[in-house]
Scaffold this motif. Structure first.
Motif, PDB file in Angstrom:
ATOM      1  N   ALA A 145       0.841  -1.200   0.000  1.00 49.41           N
ATOM      2  CA  ALA A 145       0.000   0.000   0.000  1.00 49.41           C
ATOM      3  C   ALA A 145       0.875   1.248   0.000  1.00 49.41           C
ATOM      4  O   ALA A 145       0.601   2.215  -0.717  1.00 49.41           O
ATOM      5  CB  ALA A 145      -0.920  -0.015   1.220  1.00 49.41           C
ATOM      6  N   ARG A 146       1.934   1.233   0.808  1.00 51.17           N
ATOM      7  CA  ARG A 146       2.860   2.371   0.860  1.00 51.17           C
ATOM      8  C   ARG A 146       3.528   2.580  -0.506  1.00 51.17           C
ATOM      9  O   ARG A 146       3.614   3.702  -1.000  1.00 51.17           O
ATOM     10  CB  ARG A 146       3.928   2.128   1.932  1.00 51.17           C
ATOM     11  CG  ARG A 146       4.921   3.279   2.111  1.00 51.17           C
ATOM     12  CD  ARG A 146       6.029   2.888   3.086  1.00 51.17           C
ATOM     13  NE  ARG A 146       6.876   1.845   2.543  1.00 51.17           N
ATOM     14  CZ  ARG A 146       7.935   2.064   1.767  1.00 51.17           C
ATOM     15  NH1 ARG A 146       8.268   3.301   1.449  1.00 51.17           N
ATOM     16  NH2 ARG A 146       8.659   1.066   1.321  1.00 51.17           N
ATOM     17  N   GLN A 147       3.985   1.497  -1.113  1.00 52.73           N
ATOM     18  CA  GLN A 147       4.639   1.591  -2.416  1.00 52.73           C
ATOM     19  C   GLN A 147       3.685   2.088  -3.495  1.00 52.73           C
ATOM     20  O   GLN A 147       4.061   2.893  -4.358  1.00 52.73           O
ATOM     21  CB  GLN A 147       5.224   0.232  -2.810  1.00 52.73           C
ATOM     22  CG  GLN A 147       6.373  -0.227  -1.943  1.00 52.73           C
ATOM     23  CD  GLN A 147       6.878  -1.604  -2.324  1.00 52.73           C
ATOM     24  OE1 GLN A 147       6.751  -2.040  -3.461  1.00 52.73           O
ATOM     25  NE2 GLN A 147       7.438  -2.317  -1.360  1.00 52.73           N
ATOM     26  N   ASN A 148       2.433   1.608  -3.442  1.00 50.60           N
ATOM     27  CA  ASN A 148       1.436   2.066  -4.420  1.00 50.60           C
ATOM     28  C   ASN A 148       1.165   3.556  -4.262  1.00 50.60           C
ATOM     29  O   ASN A 148       1.017   4.283  -5.252  1.00 50.60           O
ATOM     30  CB  ASN A 148       0.135   1.279  -4.252  1.00 50.60           C
ATOM     31  CG  ASN A 148       0.256  -0.150  -4.736  1.00 50.60           C
ATOM     32  OD1 ASN A 148       1.146  -0.478  -5.529  1.00 50.60           O
ATOM     33  ND2 ASN A 148      -0.635  -1.014  -4.277  1.00 50.60           N
ATOM     34  N   LEU A 149       1.090   4.020  -2.998  1.00 55.27           N
ATOM     35  CA  LEU A 149       0.858   5.443  -2.756  1.00 55.27           C
ATOM     36  C   LEU A 149       2.019   6.270  -3.296  1.00 55.27           C
ATOM     37  O   LEU A 149       1.803   7.294  -3.968  1.00 55.27           O
ATOM     38  CB  LEU A 149       0.676   5.697  -1.262  1.00 55.27           C
ATOM     39  CG  LEU A 149       0.491   7.161  -0.854  1.00 55.27           C
ATOM     40  CD1 LEU A 149      -0.785   7.738  -1.466  1.00 55.27           C
ATOM     41  CD2 LEU A 149       0.460   7.302   0.664  1.00 55.27           C
ATOM     42  N   ILE A 150       3.239   5.830  -3.027  1.00 56.41           N
ATOM     43  CA  ILE A 150       4.414   6.563  -3.508  1.00 56.41           C
ATOM     44  C   ILE A 150       4.430   6.620  -5.037  1.00 56.41           C
ATOM     45  O   ILE A 150       4.687   7.669  -5.643  1.00 56.41           O
ATOM     46  CB  ILE A 150       5.707   5.906  -2.979  1.00 56.41           C
ATOM     47  CG1 ILE A 150       5.812   6.115  -1.468  1.00 56.41           C
ATOM     48  CG2 ILE A 150       6.943   6.487  -3.672  1.00 56.41           C
ATOM     49  CD1 ILE A 150       6.942   5.341  -0.816  1.00 56.41           C
ATOM     50  N   ALA A 151       4.128   5.491  -5.679  1.00 58.18           N
ATOM     51  CA  ALA A 151       4.115   5.438  -7.142  1.00 58.18           C
ATOM     52  C   ALA A 151       3.056   6.371  -7.713  1.00 58.18           C
ATOM     53  O   ALA A 151       3.315   7.119  -8.678  1.00 58.18           O
ATOM     54  CB  ALA A 151       3.875   4.005  -7.610  1.00 58.18           C
ATOM     55  N   ASN A 152       1.878   6.360  -7.118  1.00 58.44           N
ATOM     56  CA  ASN A 152       0.792   7.217  -7.609  1.00 58.44           C
ATOM     57  C   ASN A 152       1.097   8.691  -7.374  1.00 58.44           C
ATOM     58  O   ASN A 152       0.803   9.543  -8.228  1.00 58.44           O
ATOM     59  CB  ASN A 152      -0.525   6.835  -6.940  1.00 58.44           C
ATOM     60  CG  ASN A 152      -1.023   5.469  -7.371  1.00 58.44           C
ATOM     61  OD1 ASN A 152      -0.672   4.981  -8.447  1.00 58.44           O
ATOM     62  ND2 ASN A 152      -1.833   4.834  -6.534  1.00 58.44           N
ATOM     63  N   VAL A 160       8.600   7.988   1.598  1.00 54.31           N
ATOM     64  CA  VAL A 160       9.611   6.967   1.327  1.00 54.31           C
ATOM     65  C   VAL A 160      10.086   6.304   2.614  1.00 54.31           C
ATOM     66  O   VAL A 160      10.282   5.092   2.686  1.00 54.31           O
ATOM     67  CB  VAL A 160      10.802   7.569   0.547  1.00 54.31           C
ATOM     68  CG1 VAL A 160      11.940   6.563   0.467  1.00 54.31           C
ATOM     69  CG2 VAL A 160      10.363   7.997  -0.845  1.00 54.31           C
ATOM     70  N   GLY A 161      10.268   7.078   3.667  1.00 55.19           N
ATOM     71  CA  GLY A 161      10.736   6.529   4.938  1.00 55.19           C
ATOM     72  C   GLY A 161       9.624   6.119   5.873  1.00 55.19           C
ATOM     73  O   GLY A 161       9.879   5.762   7.025  1.00 55.19           O
ATOM     74  N   ALA A 162       8.389   6.154   5.402  1.00 63.94           N
ATOM     75  CA  ALA A 162       7.240   5.849   6.259  1.00 63.94           C
ATOM     76  C   ALA A 162       7.104   4.351   6.502  1.00 63.94           C
ATOM     77  O   ALA A 162       7.560   3.524   5.706  1.00 63.94           O
ATOM     78  CB  ALA A 162       5.964   6.386   5.624  1.00 63.94           C
ATOM     79  N   LYS A 163       6.483   4.017   7.610  1.00 64.65           N
ATOM     80  CA  LYS A 163       6.185   2.633   7.938  1.00 64.65           C
ATOM     81  C   LYS A 163       4.676   2.427   7.843  1.00 64.65           C
ATOM     82  O   LYS A 163       3.901   3.238   8.343  1.00 64.65           O
ATOM     83  CB  LYS A 163       6.669   2.295   9.348  1.00 64.65           C
ATOM     84  CG  LYS A 163       6.417   0.853   9.751  1.00 64.65           C
ATOM     85  CD  LYS A 163       6.940   0.579  11.155  1.00 64.65           C
ATOM     86  CE  LYS A 163       6.704  -0.875  11.555  1.00 64.65           C
ATOM     87  NZ  LYS A 163       7.204  -1.140  12.936  1.00 64.65           N
ATOM     88  N   ALA A 164       4.277   1.350   7.188  1.00 65.16           N
ATOM     89  CA  ALA A 164       2.852   1.059   7.030  1.00 65.16           C
ATOM     90  C   ALA A 164       2.453  -0.094   7.938  1.00 65.16           C
ATOM     91  O   ALA A 164       3.177  -1.093   8.063  1.00 65.16           O
ATOM     92  CB  ALA A 164       2.544   0.707   5.581  1.00 65.16           C
ATOM     93  N   LEU A 165       1.316   0.042   8.589  1.00 60.94           N
ATOM     94  CA  LEU A 165       0.813  -0.992   9.486  1.00 60.94           C
ATOM     95  C   LEU A 165      -0.650  -1.296   9.156  1.00 60.94           C
ATOM     96  O   LEU A 165      -1.393  -0.408   8.717  1.00 60.94           O
ATOM     97  CB  LEU A 165       0.906  -0.539  10.943  1.00 60.94           C
ATOM     98  CG  LEU A 165       2.307  -0.371  11.531  1.00 60.94           C
ATOM     99  CD1 LEU A 165       2.219   0.282  12.905  1.00 60.94           C
ATOM    100  CD2 LEU A 165       3.019  -1.714  11.625  1.00 60.94           C
ATOM    101  N   PRO A 166      -1.087  -2.542   9.365  1.00 57.91           N
ATOM    102  CA  PRO A 166      -2.510  -2.854   9.153  1.00 57.91           C
ATOM    103  C   PRO A 166      -3.369  -2.159  10.197  1.00 57.91           C
ATOM    104  O   PRO A 166      -2.887  -1.783  11.267  1.00 57.91           O
ATOM    105  CB  PRO A 166      -2.557  -4.379   9.311  1.00 57.91           C
ATOM    106  CG  PRO A 166      -1.370  -4.701  10.153  1.00 57.91           C
ATOM    107  CD  PRO A 166      -0.310  -3.714   9.790  1.00 57.91           C
TER     108      PRO A 166
END
Length: 239
Positions: A32-39, A51-57
């Protein structure tokens, strides 16, 4: 079917639907983080902070929480990375240009789908009668007098034919001396039959022996606060 959100004496009814949260079986928080960055990059937006963010459920399937390297909350994001936001509202990423504010119709759809995607399998399931097809999301605290009254009255009603999905917590957070209470929450939550353990706690104040599960005091508190704040972000106030 309707699902009710209940906290103390406040009850909110929402229909169930689905639209904005995708259901990719291979999805993960980092995807989800990677998709957000790409978009965001495709739209020409600055992605340095993400880029340095951490994603959690979160307690809602297909919705994730992003925080920075210091643990500060940044945003909620769907697994497709097509929208982000929080208590200040939600933004939809466009192919080009700045994100736009989510429309009222989109917010309504998101609110319905969040309710539809509540991860109830990870909550405490307390069934009365045959469950009755009536499902209620219940925010409750083990040290809450009103919650005690509610549980006592409910147990005496008899054939209620209702299923409660309990998000348990305490009125005293860990940072202010509530660790022992949160450990009690965790022991109930981790019990082999946590629904029976929940009923037994209110009936006899009996706390199960410590068990092994993927819930600890910090994650229990985090889940409670996060779900409360997520629902607030789409207009559902939990008192």
């Amino acid at each position: 079917m309707k699902l009710y959100t209940m906290a103390g004496m406040a009850t909110i009814c929402l229909s169930l639907a689905g639209a904005l949260l995708s259901a990719n079986a291979t999805a993960s928080p980092d995807m989800a983080r990677q998709n957000l960055i790409a978009n965001m990059g495709q739209a020409g937006l600055n992605t340095t902070q993400m880029v340095g963010a951490k994603a959690l459920p979160t307690p809602i399937r297909h919705l994730y929480s992003l925080s920075d390297s210091q643990g500060k909350f940044l945003s909620l994001v769907n697994e497709a990375g097509t929208f982000f936001g929080g208590s200040g509202g939600y933004q939809v990423i466009q192919a080009t240009g700045l994100p736009r504010k989510m429309t009222a119709g989109e917010m309504a759809a998101l609110r319905r789908e969040m309710m539809d995607n509540l991860d109830i399998d990870k909550m405490i399931k307390v069934q009365y009668g045959d469950g009755g097809g009536r499902k209620i999301l219940l925010f409750s605290a083990i040290d809450c007098p009103a919650c005690h009254s509610f549980e006592t009255i409910t147990a005496k009603i008899g054939k209620l034919d209702t299923t409660y999905y309990v998000m348990p917590g305490t009125l005293q957070d860990i940072a202010h001396g509530g660790l022992q209470k949160t450990e009690t929450v965790t022991r109930i939550w981790c019990a082999a039959d946590n629904g029976a353990a929940w009923k037994n706690f209110w009936a006899n104040k009996k706390v199960p022996e410590a068990g092994s599960c993927d819930i600890d005091p910090k994650s229990a508190e985090r889940s409670y606060v996060m779900l409360r704040d997520i629902l607030y972000s789409v207009g559902i106030k939990v008192d």
